[in-house]
Design an enzyme around this catalytic site. Structure first.
Site, PDB file in Angstrom:
ATOM      1  N   ASP A  34       0.812  -1.206   0.000  1.00  0.00           N
ATOM      2  CA  ASP A  34       0.000   0.000   0.000  1.00  0.00           C
ATOM      3  C   ASP A  34       0.850   1.262   0.000  1.00  0.00           C
ATOM      4  O   ASP A  34       1.374   1.675   1.042  1.00  0.00           O
ATOM      5  CB  ASP A  34      -0.907  -0.029   1.250  1.00  0.00           C
ATOM      6  N   ASP A 225      -1.553   5.617  -5.074  1.00  0.00           N
ATOM      7  CA  ASP A 225      -1.941   4.739  -3.971  1.00  0.00           C
ATOM      8  C   ASP A 225      -2.290   3.324  -4.450  1.00  0.00           C
ATOM      9  O   ASP A 225      -3.429   3.062  -4.858  1.00  0.00           O
ATOM     10  CB  ASP A 225      -3.141   5.350  -3.232  1.00  0.00           C
TER      11      ASP A 225
HETATM   12  O1  LIG Z   1      -6.604   5.361   3.848  1.00  0.00           O
HETATM   13  C1  LIG Z   1      -6.391   5.660   2.711  1.00  0.00           C
HETATM   14  C2  LIG Z   1      -6.106   4.600   1.670  1.00  0.00           C
HETATM   15  C3  LIG Z   1      -7.124   3.493   1.806  1.00  0.00           C
HETATM   16  C4  LIG Z   1      -6.770   2.359   0.858  1.00  0.00           C
HETATM   17  C5  LIG Z   1      -5.341   1.936   1.064  1.00  0.00           C
HETATM   18  N1  LIG Z   1      -4.423   3.044   0.909  1.00  0.00           N
HETATM   19  C6  LIG Z   1      -4.679   4.117   1.855  1.00  0.00           C
HETATM   20  N2  LIG Z   1      -6.445   6.905   2.300  1.00  0.00           N
HETATM   21  C7  LIG Z   1      -6.085   7.281   0.958  1.00  0.00           C
HETATM   22  C8  LIG Z   1      -4.945   8.254   1.058  1.00  0.00           C
HETATM   23  C9  LIG Z   1      -5.307   9.410   1.952  1.00  0.00           C
HETATM   24  C10 LIG Z   1      -5.693   8.933   3.317  1.00  0.00           C
HETATM   25  C11 LIG Z   1      -6.822   7.949   3.226  1.00  0.00           C
END
Ligand SMILES: O=C([C@@H]1CCCNC1)N1CCCCC1
Length: 339
Positions: A34, A225
């Site tokens: 991730d 991402d």
């Molecule tokens: O939590 C996340 C993602 C969820 C899926 C997995 N990657 C992280 N965000 C995206 C980026 C900004 C903050 C929130």
């Protein structure tokens, strides 16, 4: 040092899992790499039975090299509302033969429902910047930060594919995985993300002249991402794109834009500086929502959705299926190329 691991898509390419060796003797767990977060956390022998859904777990007591990082805990919540938390251990972690000793391995004592119901994923391996790590009181470093000094080249690359395994490489750029030159763009890591500026978009055939619509300069901040499934872009880009698709509609019941599964979707070009990142239309056809069989399903969820309400656009797996991407940790840059 350098290494390569397979990135295997789960059903409908909702996520990509890669094998990681943890502990002594090595225990292999399939983790979700991730680039949008910075914690390496796993289902473990500390995860309550009621919170397990069939995942392979890290058996801490079976690793002779695991050491508890005393008085430290972690707790993370993701943008999709999921969350997990627990204790911290240091242990040896290997990815494709790249070894890191004393990597923080975050053991889950609590996980939310979407993690429990995902039997294939034993956790996440964060590849964003260290400032996003949630371990307290002593913030920990990511696998890539710890591996950096041993890597031939201070980079890792993502080569995801639609419905078939792709790969992540560490420490080298495999020129056979892309075509043409690499297009480097600046990264602003001040918020801990792989953030960059996109300058606009164009839709093939939009103006009917076949050469694609003029570039519409909806400039936007974006993050790269790999842990997000879809391509989340400003609402205006969604409207301009889906209005070209007969039967497309924004359906709050479905949670966003839907298209007929048989639709012939136009290509979407994302302009990043002078680079034109083409996303083939077929990648913007995502999972069926009225049945589990894409062949008979009538309505499909769009692979591009709106980022309205978010601080930036999110270039997720739909993007990485179309574009080979270099995460240049050494120089704080991203690079894209067609493949
Ligand atoms: O939590 C996340 C993602 C969820 C899926 C997995 N990657 C992280 N965000 C995206 C980026 C900004 C903050 C929130």
């Amino acid at each position: 040092d350098q290494g390569e691991v397979s990135a295997t898509p789960q059903l409908f390419d909702v996520e990509y899992l890669a094998p990681v060796q943890i502990g002594t003797p090595p225990q292999t767990l399939n983790l979700n790499f991730d680039t949008g977060s910075s914690d390496l956390w796993v289902f473990s022998s500390e995860t309550p039975q009621q919170s397990r859904g069939g995942q392979k777990i890290f058996e801490i007591e079976k690793s002779s090299s695991a050491q508890r990082l005393a008085n430290n805990t972690w707790a993370i919540s993701y943008g999709d509302g999921s969350r997990s938390s627990g204790n911290v251990y240091l242990d040896v972690v290997s990815v494709g033969g790249v070894n890191v000793f004393n990597q923080a391995v975050e053991s889950a004592t609590s996980v939310s429902s979407s993690f429990i119901s995902d039997a294939a994923s034993s956790g996440l391996l964060g590849l964003a910047f260290d400032k996003l790590n949630t371990v307290k009181p002593s913030k920990q470093k990511t696998f890539i930060t710890n591996a950096l000094e041993s890597l031939e080249l201070g980079v890792f690359t993502a080569n995801l594919k639609k419905s078939e395994p792709g790969n992540y490489n560490f420490g080298f750029i495999d020129e056979t995985e892309f075509t043409g030159p690499l297009n480097y763009v600046d990264v602003d890591s001040s918020d801990g993300f792989w953030a960059f500026q996109a300058t606009g978009y164009s839709v093939e055939g939009a103006s009917g002249n076949g050469t694609g619509s003029p570039v519409v300069p909806i400039a936007h901040n974006a993050i790269a991402d790999t842990g997000t499934t879809l391509l989340l872009l400003p609402a205006g880009i969604n409207q301009a794109y889906y209005r070209q698709v007969k039967g497309a509609k924004e359906d709050p019941q479905a949670g966003g834009w839907t298209v007929p599964c048989k639709a012939d979707l136009p290509d979407l070009t994302l302009h990043i500086g002078s680079y034109k990142a083409v996303i083939p239309g077929e990648l913007i056809l995502f999972a069926p929502i009225d049945t589990d069989d894409i062949k008979t399903a009538k309505t499909c969820f769009g692979g591009m959705q709106s980022s309205a309400g978010m601080p930036f656009a999110i270039y997720g797996d739909v993007f990485f299926k179309a574009q080979f991407t270099v995460f240049d940790v050494e120089n704080g840059k991203l690079a894209f190329a067609p493949k």
